[in-house]
Design an enzyme around this catalytic site. Structure first.
Site, PDB file in Angstrom:
ATOM      1  N   GLY A  22      22.920  93.026  67.014  1.00  0.00           N
ATOM      2  CA  GLY A  22      23.030  92.152  65.849  1.00  0.00           C
ATOM      3  C   GLY A  22      22.168  90.924  65.978  1.00  0.00           C
ATOM      4  O   GLY A  22      22.580  89.809  65.645  1.00  0.00           O
ATOM      5  N   SER A  25      19.961  87.621  63.012  1.00  0.00           N
ATOM      6  CA  SER A  25      20.306  86.306  62.471  1.00  0.00           C
ATOM      7  C   SER A  25      21.585  85.817  63.129  1.00  0.00           C
ATOM      8  O   SER A  25      22.118  86.460  64.037  1.00  0.00           O
ATOM      9  CB  SER A  25      20.501  86.392  60.945  1.00  0.00           C
ATOM     10  OG  SER A  25      21.573  87.273  60.641  1.00  0.00           O
ATOM     11  N   GLY A  26      22.082  84.680  62.666  1.00  0.00           N
ATOM     12  CA  GLY A  26      23.375  84.195  63.118  1.00  0.00           C
ATOM     13  C   GLY A  26      23.480  84.023  64.613  1.00  0.00           C
ATOM     14  O   GLY A  26      22.525  83.636  65.298  1.00  0.00           O
ATOM     15  N   ASP A  74      21.999 101.408  65.038  1.00  0.00           N
ATOM     16  CA  ASP A  74      23.047 101.450  64.021  1.00  0.00           C
ATOM     17  C   ASP A  74      24.348 101.793  64.731  1.00  0.00           C
ATOM     18  O   ASP A  74      24.572 102.938  65.131  1.00  0.00           O
ATOM     19  CB  ASP A  74      22.715 102.495  62.957  1.00  0.00           C
ATOM     20  CG  ASP A  74      23.734 102.526  61.830  1.00  0.00           C
ATOM     21  OD1 ASP A  74      24.798 101.881  61.957  1.00  0.00           O
ATOM     22  OD2 ASP A  74      23.488 103.212  60.825  1.00  0.00           O
ATOM     23  N   LEU A  75      25.205 100.806  64.909  1.00  0.00           N
ATOM     24  CA  LEU A  75      26.448 101.012  65.667  1.00  0.00           C
ATOM     25  C   LEU A  75      27.404 101.963  64.966  1.00  0.00           C
ATOM     26  O   LEU A  75      28.306 102.508  65.620  1.00  0.00           O
ATOM     27  CB  LEU A  75      27.133  99.660  65.902  1.00  0.00           C
ATOM     28  CG  LEU A  75      26.438  98.750  66.915  1.00  0.00           C
ATOM     29  CD1 LEU A  75      26.959  97.322  66.784  1.00  0.00           C
ATOM     30  CD2 LEU A  75      26.635  99.264  68.333  1.00  0.00           C
ATOM     31  N   ASN A 101      27.259  91.713  70.367  1.00  0.00           N
ATOM     32  CA  ASN A 101      27.409  90.604  69.422  1.00  0.00           C
ATOM     33  C   ASN A 101      27.617  91.052  67.974  1.00  0.00           C
ATOM     34  O   ASN A 101      28.286  90.363  67.210  1.00  0.00           O
ATOM     35  CB  ASN A 101      26.166  89.711  69.516  1.00  0.00           C
ATOM     36  CG  ASN A 101      26.065  88.734  68.368  1.00  0.00           C
ATOM     37  OD1 ASN A 101      26.616  87.645  68.409  1.00  0.00           O
ATOM     38  ND2 ASN A 101      25.353  89.132  67.305  1.00  0.00           N
ATOM     39  N   THR A 122      32.027  99.592  63.682  1.00  0.00           N
ATOM     40  CA  THR A 122      31.009  98.600  64.033  1.00  0.00           C
ATOM     41  C   THR A 122      31.461  97.674  65.151  1.00  0.00           C
ATOM     42  O   THR A 122      30.761  97.482  66.148  1.00  0.00           O
ATOM     43  CB  THR A 122      30.648  97.754  62.797  1.00  0.00           C
ATOM     44  OG1 THR A 122      30.251  98.613  61.724  1.00  0.00           O
ATOM     45  CG2 THR A 122      29.517  96.790  63.116  1.00  0.00           C
ATOM     46  N   SER A 156      37.223  87.261  68.677  1.00  0.00           N
ATOM     47  CA  SER A 156      37.532  86.137  67.797  1.00  0.00           C
ATOM     48  C   SER A 156      39.000  85.791  67.985  1.00  0.00           C
ATOM     49  O   SER A 156      39.819  86.666  68.282  1.00  0.00           O
ATOM     50  CB  SER A 156      37.278  86.519  66.337  1.00  0.00           C
ATOM     51  OG  SER A 156      37.870  85.574  65.454  1.00  0.00           O
ATOM     52  N   TYR A 176      44.923 100.231  53.346  1.00  0.00           N
ATOM     53  CA  TYR A 176      43.893  99.439  54.020  1.00  0.00           C
ATOM     54  C   TYR A 176      44.083  97.959  53.721  1.00  0.00           C
ATOM     55  O   TYR A 176      44.261  97.554  52.571  1.00  0.00           O
ATOM     56  CB  TYR A 176      42.513  99.884  53.556  1.00  0.00           C
ATOM     57  CG  TYR A 176      41.368  99.051  54.113  1.00  0.00           C
ATOM     58  CD1 TYR A 176      40.997  99.160  55.450  1.00  0.00           C
ATOM     59  CD2 TYR A 176      40.656  98.171  53.294  1.00  0.00           C
ATOM     60  CE1 TYR A 176      39.946  98.406  55.958  1.00  0.00           C
ATOM     61  CE2 TYR A 176      39.593  97.427  53.790  1.00  0.00           C
ATOM     62  CZ  TYR A 176      39.250  97.545  55.126  1.00  0.00           C
ATOM     63  OH  TYR A 176      38.205  96.798  55.630  1.00  0.00           O
TER      64      TYR A 176
END
Length: 305
Positions: A22, A25-26, A74-75, A101, A122, A156, A176
């Site tokens: 990943g 960006s970020g 591509d995870l 990440n 993901t 997180s 969901y």
């Protein structure tokens, strides 16, 4: 709060190789930049290959001596994960740091081509497979160099909100809920770290889970006003949590600290936050749950070949 450059001040990573998922960006982009600035060879792995190339060019504009490589990963496609792992084994003489990440947060119910729920696929399963496929390379590199390798997986504090439902982790039989799906995927990141470290034993590889803190990035692209309101409800016991987000450089600091701090050799398997050893929720460090999740993940990745 420390920044990435402050954490890496005086650190020389010349000769070490890091893979960052990943990395377009970020947090991933900043982690890749900071590690490259400290002398590491950095492999930027991302689903959007052109965006990863663009990020590599931007890093080189800031750090002309940066040693960078780019791979498409591509995870959500386990064949893609296996291909990247094999490619690294051939193209690279070693791998010292794996930074898991990449992530997705609060999307509507989405299933991959193979029927996997998107956040599970993901945030957890793709990184699980990437980690297990790269463990031989990480171990061999650490054995050769005498410097412990590390696997850093971004979790997180959202993991505290909901435990993992191993009976129905992909919402096949229950309605969901994107908040529950995200929270349990972040708990899975910690559980994977716990079981990985147990399996590693005395091997020269350390595993760490990282809470980067609140930071405004593209991760929030699926969020609506109602979603932000629910997030505020979930964090009501922690006043100011959402009011004072970190800068990108501050949020990525714990990732690069996890990758480089020598004192962490004494804290393998730890949950890290704010460049310090923290404590995860009890449901995310339960050894039995960690073992069961590992076995489930191994079965799923073996079945999807």
């Amino acid at each position: 709060m420390r920044t990435t450059d402050e954490v890496l001040d005086g650190v020389d990573l010349t000769g070490r190789t890091a893979l960052v998922t990943g990395a377009t960006s970020g947090l991933g982009g900043e982690t890749a930049r900071a590690l490259a600035a400290a002398g590491a060879t950095v492999v930027l792995a991302a689903r959007d290959f052109e965006a990863a190339v663009s990020r590599a060019c931007r890093i080189r504009s800031l750090h002309p001596k940066a040693d960078l490589d780019v791979v498409r990963l591509d995870l959500t496609d386990l064949d893609s994960v296996r291909t990247v792992a094999g490619l690294l084994a051939v193209r690279r003489s070693g791998l010292d740091l794996l930074i898991n990440n990449a992530g997705v947060m609060y999307p509507p119910l989405t299933r991959t081509a193979r029927g996997l729920e998107l956040q599970f696929a993901t945030n957890h399963l793709g990184h699980f497979l990437l980690t297990t496929e790269l463990l031989p390379l990480l171990t061999a590199t650490a054995t050769r160099t005498g410097i412990p390798a590390r696997v850093i997986t971004l979790s997180s504090d959202a993991h505290r909100a909901y435990p993992v439902d191993l009976a129905d982790p992909q919402f096949v039989h229950r309605p969901y809920d994107k908040f529950i799906a995200y929270a349990q995927s972040k708990a899975m990141n910690v559980l994977m770290t716990v079981e990985l470290q147990r399996l590693l034993g005395d091997a020269p590889v350390g595993a760490y889970a990282v809470h980067p803190g609140i930071c405004v990035t593209g991760l929030a692209r699926f969020m609506s006003r109602d979603d932000f309101a629910r997030m505020r409800q979930l964090t009501v016991r922690i006043p100011g949590r959402l009011a004072n987000p970190k800068s990108l450089e501050q949020a990525a600091a714990t990732s690069v600290w996890a990758a480089t701090a020598t004192e962490l050799d004494r804290h393998r398997g730890a949950y890290l936050a704010d460049c310090a050893v923290g404590r995860a929720g009890s449901h995310a460090v339960d050894p039995d749950t960690a073992y069961e999740l590992w076995e489930l993940s191994a079965r799923l990745t073996a079945a999807h070949r």
